[in-house]
Design an enzyme around this catalytic site. Structure first.
Site, PDB file in Angstrom:
ATOM      1  N   CYS A  79       6.470   2.021  -4.508  1.00 60.52           N
ATOM      2  CA  CYS A  79       7.612   2.533  -3.769  1.00 60.52           C
ATOM      3  C   CYS A  79       8.265   3.543  -4.843  1.00 60.52           C
ATOM      4  O   CYS A  79       8.408   3.197  -6.074  1.00 60.52           O
ATOM      5  CB  CYS A  79       8.786   1.636  -3.569  1.00 60.52           C
ATOM      6  SG  CYS A  79      10.580   2.262  -2.898  1.00 60.52           S
ATOM      7  N   CYS A 192       6.817  10.080  -1.321  1.00 54.52           N
ATOM      8  CA  CYS A 192       7.032   8.890  -0.916  1.00 54.52           C
ATOM      9  C   CYS A 192       6.080   8.173  -0.317  1.00 54.52           C
ATOM     10  O   CYS A 192       5.207   8.746   0.268  1.00 54.52           O
ATOM     11  CB  CYS A 192       8.254   8.777   0.039  1.00 54.52           C
ATOM     12  SG  CYS A 192       8.521   7.397   0.979  1.00 54.52           S
TER      13      CYS A 192
END
Length: 280
Positions: A79, A192
């Site tokens: 992440c 992302c």
């Protein structure tokens, strides 16, 4: 805190705010097919992007402790937002544990770009993080690249809901990507881990907006290669036998099972957990 030497057969822990890290897990399974993988989707605490670094640091420590109780020999923070907020804290707490984070692939993007105009798609938390801004300045000075930063508010949430090819997601992608292409970007960084899961939709937006070739940079491959290097250096790289995947989620077991099947085509066992209570 020192950790006991890890067994070669011990699993690798991977965690994300939700299903986005499955794009990283996909690369790890491809490059390291013999490894056992524990995937933790913290969907019950998502989104990460609207939380402070202090809160995310505490959460990352809790998730890591949960996975360490299950014997992991290495950790992948799959992440971008959690990496920016917590990777230094995790490495300080666990100096003997191999830990791999993810960051937007600015360096490979600078190498791939012909005109040095690079769009970076990421969450606002990632793009405003000190770690990211230092990396941007360093690579910009070294390469002469111009990085066009585009916060993609709500996009990870859409992907988390499984809205991969809906009209809403397509409109959102067009709103974020078209201005970057209009400014001449010939390379887009998917900053992302959720975003590679809608790569097909991103390519459709690009094709609609321009006839120029636009390179997409996904850092999942680099993360898998770094994990392999760290495991080999520690003498814990598994080189034989069939690997496995087990999922954990702080939200819906059914939702994570559907994401595993729909996004990367596997059906591993999935367990619902509650951090603190550690209920399975």
């Amino acid at each position: 805190m020192n950790l006991a030497p890890s067994s070669i057969d011990a699993p690798v822990g991977i965690f994300d705010s939700g299903v986005g890290g499955l794009s990283v897990l996909r690369h790890i399974r491809s490059q390291l097919p013999h490894e056992h993988l524990l995937y933790f989707a913290d969907s019950g605490f998502a989104p990460y992007g609207d939380k402070s670094e202090e809160v995310l640091g505490e959460r990352a420590l809790a998730v890591t402790a949960f996975l360490l109780e299950r014997g992991v020999k290495a950790m992948v923070v799959a992440c971008n937002t959690a990496t920016v907020a917590a990777i230094a804290l995790l490495r300080k707490r666990y100096p003997d544990l191999p830990i791999v984070g993810v960051e937007p692939g600015l360096k490979p993007a600078a190498a791939a770009s012909h005109n040095r105009k690079i769009g970076v798609l990421a969450t606002d938390a990632t793009l405003s993080g000190e770690k990211f801004l230092q990396l941007r300045d360093q690579i910009s000075q070294a390469s002469g690249a111009q990085f066009l930063l585009q916060p993609c508010v709500g996009l990870a949430d859409q992907i988390e809901l499984g809205e991969l090819d809906s009209e809403t997601t397509a409109a959102m992608l067009e709103r974020y990507i078209a201005p970057l292409l209009a400014e001449g970007a010939d390379t887009l960084v998917l900053g992302c881990t959720h975003y590679p899961l809608v790569q097909a939709s991103i390519e459709q937006v690009i094709a609609k907006a321009t006839d120029r070739h636009v390179t997409l940079v996904d850092t999942g491959d680099a993360v898998a290669r770094q994990l392999a290097r760290l495991l080999a250096a520690a003498g814990t790289l598994r080189t034989a036998g069939n690997g496995s995947v087990t999922g954990f989620t702080t939200a819906s077991e059914a939702a994570l099972s559907a994401a595993f099947n729909g996004l990367i085509g596997i059906e591993p066992p999935v367990h619902e957990v509650r951090l603190g209570q550690l209920r399975i």
